[in-house]
Design a protein around this motif. Structure first.
Motif, PDB file in Angstrom:
ATOM      1  N   VAL A 109      11.029  -9.986 -15.595  1.00  0.00           N
ATOM      2  CA  VAL A 109      11.924  -9.951 -14.435  1.00  0.00           C
ATOM      3  C   VAL A 109      11.746 -11.237 -13.637  1.00  0.00           C
ATOM      4  O   VAL A 109      10.628 -11.750 -13.525  1.00  0.00           O
ATOM      5  CB  VAL A 109      11.654  -8.699 -13.554  1.00  0.00           C
ATOM      6  N   SER A 110      12.856 -11.761 -13.145  1.00  0.00           N
ATOM      7  CA  SER A 110      12.823 -12.981 -12.333  1.00  0.00           C
ATOM      8  C   SER A 110      13.544 -12.711 -11.018  1.00  0.00           C
ATOM      9  O   SER A 110      14.591 -12.061 -10.993  1.00  0.00           O
ATOM     10  CB  SER A 110      13.538 -14.132 -13.044  1.00  0.00           C
ATOM     11  N   MET A 111      12.976 -13.197  -9.960  1.00  0.00           N
ATOM     12  CA  MET A 111      13.606 -13.058  -8.640  1.00  0.00           C
ATOM     13  C   MET A 111      13.082 -14.163  -7.734  1.00  0.00           C
ATOM     14  O   MET A 111      12.188 -14.928  -8.133  1.00  0.00           O
ATOM     15  CB  MET A 111      13.314 -11.669  -8.042  1.00  0.00           C
ATOM     16  N   THR A 112      13.631 -14.259  -6.539  1.00  0.00           N
ATOM     17  CA  THR A 112      13.111 -15.203  -5.549  1.00  0.00           C
ATOM     18  C   THR A 112      12.344 -14.395  -4.514  1.00  0.00           C
ATOM     19  O   THR A 112      12.873 -13.427  -3.962  1.00  0.00           O
ATOM     20  CB  THR A 112      14.272 -15.968  -4.873  1.00  0.00           C
ATOM     21  N   VAL A 113      11.090 -14.759  -4.300  1.00  0.00           N
ATOM     22  CA  VAL A 113      10.278 -14.046  -3.306  1.00  0.00           C
ATOM     23  C   VAL A 113       9.789 -15.050  -2.270  1.00  0.00           C
ATOM     24  O   VAL A 113       9.144 -16.048  -2.612  1.00  0.00           O
ATOM     25  CB  VAL A 113       9.097 -13.322  -3.968  1.00  0.00           C
ATOM     26  N   ASN A 114      10.157 -14.801  -1.042  1.00  0.00           N
ATOM     27  CA  ASN A 114       9.775 -15.681   0.071  1.00  0.00           C
ATOM     28  C   ASN A 114      10.145 -17.137  -0.217  1.00  0.00           C
ATOM     29  O   ASN A 114       9.388 -18.072   0.050  1.00  0.00           O
ATOM     30  CB  ASN A 114       8.292 -15.536   0.387  1.00  0.00           C
TER      31      ASN A 114
ATOM     32  N   VAL B 183       8.131  -1.389   3.237  1.00  0.00           N
ATOM     33  CA  VAL B 183       9.472  -1.957   3.457  1.00  0.00           C
ATOM     34  C   VAL B 183       9.476  -3.474   3.283  1.00  0.00           C
ATOM     35  O   VAL B 183       8.632  -4.182   3.836  1.00  0.00           O
ATOM     36  CB  VAL B 183      10.009  -1.581   4.863  1.00  0.00           C
ATOM     37  N   VAL B 184      10.423  -3.952   2.480  1.00  0.00           N
ATOM     38  CA  VAL B 184      10.675  -5.385   2.322  1.00  0.00           C
ATOM     39  C   VAL B 184      12.189  -5.585   2.442  1.00  0.00           C
ATOM     40  O   VAL B 184      12.956  -4.609   2.466  1.00  0.00           O
ATOM     41  CB  VAL B 184      10.175  -5.911   0.948  1.00  0.00           C
ATOM     42  N   ILE B 185      12.594  -6.825   2.510  1.00  0.00           N
ATOM     43  CA  ILE B 185      14.025  -7.124   2.587  1.00  0.00           C
ATOM     44  C   ILE B 185      14.492  -7.609   1.210  1.00  0.00           C
ATOM     45  O   ILE B 185      13.933  -8.571   0.664  1.00  0.00           O
ATOM     46  CB  ILE B 185      14.317  -8.234   3.637  1.00  0.00           C
ATOM     47  N   VAL B 186      15.492  -6.944   0.648  1.00  0.00           N
ATOM     48  CA  VAL B 186      16.055  -7.347  -0.646  1.00  0.00           C
ATOM     49  C   VAL B 186      17.537  -7.659  -0.433  1.00  0.00           C
ATOM     50  O   VAL B 186      18.300  -6.797   0.021  1.00  0.00           O
ATOM     51  CB  VAL B 186      15.892  -6.239  -1.706  1.00  0.00           C
ATOM     52  N   ASP B 187      17.898  -8.906  -0.722  1.00  0.00           N
ATOM     53  CA  ASP B 187      19.286  -9.359  -0.524  1.00  0.00           C
ATOM     54  C   ASP B 187      19.799  -8.975   0.860  1.00  0.00           C
ATOM     55  O   ASP B 187      20.908  -8.457   1.025  1.00  0.00           O
ATOM     56  CB  ASP B 187      20.195  -8.806  -1.635  1.00  0.00           C
TER      57      ASP B 187
ATOM     58  N   ALA C 255      17.312 -11.076  -7.513  1.00  0.00           N
ATOM     59  CA  ALA C 255      17.427 -10.773  -6.078  1.00  0.00           C
ATOM     60  C   ALA C 255      16.630 -11.769  -5.228  1.00  0.00           C
ATOM     61  O   ALA C 255      15.759 -12.492  -5.719  1.00  0.00           O
ATOM     62  CB  ALA C 255      16.930  -9.353  -5.807  1.00  0.00           C
ATOM     63  N   ASP C 256      16.969 -11.762  -3.953  1.00  0.00           N
ATOM     64  CA  ASP C 256      16.258 -12.577  -2.967  1.00  0.00           C
ATOM     65  C   ASP C 256      15.410 -11.621  -2.120  1.00  0.00           C
ATOM     66  O   ASP C 256      15.961 -10.790  -1.393  1.00  0.00           O
ATOM     67  CB  ASP C 256      17.283 -13.320  -2.102  1.00  0.00           C
TER      68      ASP C 256
ATOM     69  N   ILE D 112       6.479  -9.468   4.166  1.00  0.00           N
ATOM     70  CA  ILE D 112       5.866  -9.839   5.445  1.00  0.00           C
ATOM     71  C   ILE D 112       5.246 -11.242   5.376  1.00  0.00           C
ATOM     72  O   ILE D 112       5.240 -11.973   6.370  1.00  0.00           O
ATOM     73  CB  ILE D 112       4.803  -8.775   5.854  1.00  0.00           C
ATOM     74  N   GLU D 113       4.786 -11.626   4.181  1.00  0.00           N
ATOM     75  CA  GLU D 113       4.168 -12.960   4.049  1.00  0.00           C
ATOM     76  C   GLU D 113       5.195 -14.082   4.218  1.00  0.00           C
ATOM     77  O   GLU D 113       4.821 -15.225   4.462  1.00  0.00           O
ATOM     78  CB  GLU D 113       3.495 -13.106   2.674  1.00  0.00           C
ATOM     79  N   GLY D 114       6.483 -13.741   4.078  1.00  0.00           N
ATOM     80  CA  GLY D 114       7.512 -14.769   4.141  1.00  0.00           C
ATOM     81  C   GLY D 114       8.197 -14.874   5.487  1.00  0.00           C
ATOM     82  O   GLY D 114       9.119 -15.678   5.656  1.00  0.00           O
TER      83      GLY D 114
END
Ligand code: FES
Ligand code: FES
Length: 158
Positions: A4-9, A49-53, A70-71, A75-77
């Protein structure tokens, strides 16, 4: 195992996961981003809870594979280098945490709340919208105060 590939922070990431791997486990175990917590196994506590797109999601009920492309913001970002995000600063300034376990989820949910409802939040709205986040230390009064202050600060920044 699938990849799986995504953008994290803001950074591209990828990793091998099982079909059943949850986003929260991908974040914590593959990426070592342990600020996203697991506080229950019933999807009730909101510690994950995190923010996805652009929208808040509970990472404990989201499959990692569903986040392909997804983007994701954790919390680290949120902070800008050494400068805390206004919502983080508000939690610090208003004593919005005790043990801190629920705090990452509270902050991420609060940021999403401001996106949905704007920066002028009243206590009743915050309390209603927080129903998906549980604080076991039960310090809700200062959490609500923090979110109202953080929302106002975000409004000034916009
Ligand atoms: Fe996701 Fe509790 S760990 S809601
Ligand atoms: Fe301890 Fe919320 S501050 S669980």
């Amino acid at each position: 195992m699938p990849n799986v590939s995504m953008t994290v922070n803001g950074s591209p990431v990828s990793g091998e996961v099982e079909g059943r791997t949850l986003l929260v486990h991908f974040l914590r175990e593959n990426l070592r981003l342990t600020g996203t917590h697991v506080g229950c196994d019933t999807s009730q506590c909101g510690a994950c809870v995190v923010i996805v797109d652009g929208e808040a999601v509970k990472a404990c009920t989201t499959l990692a594979l569903r986040c392909e492309g997804a983007d994701v913001t954790t919390i680290e970002g949120l902070a800008d280098a050494d400068d805390l995000h206004p919502m983080q600063a508000a939690f610090r300034d208003n004593h919005g945490l005790q043990c801190g376990f629920c705090t990452p989820g509270m902050v991420m949910a609060a940021v999403d709340l401001v996106r949905r409802k704007g920066p002028d939040l009243d206590e009743a709205t915050v309390r209603h919208e927080l129903e998906g986040n549980i604080c076991r230390c039960t310090g809700y009064h200062n959490i609500v105060k923090s979110i109202i202050a953080g929302a106002a600060a975000m409004g000034k920044q916009a």
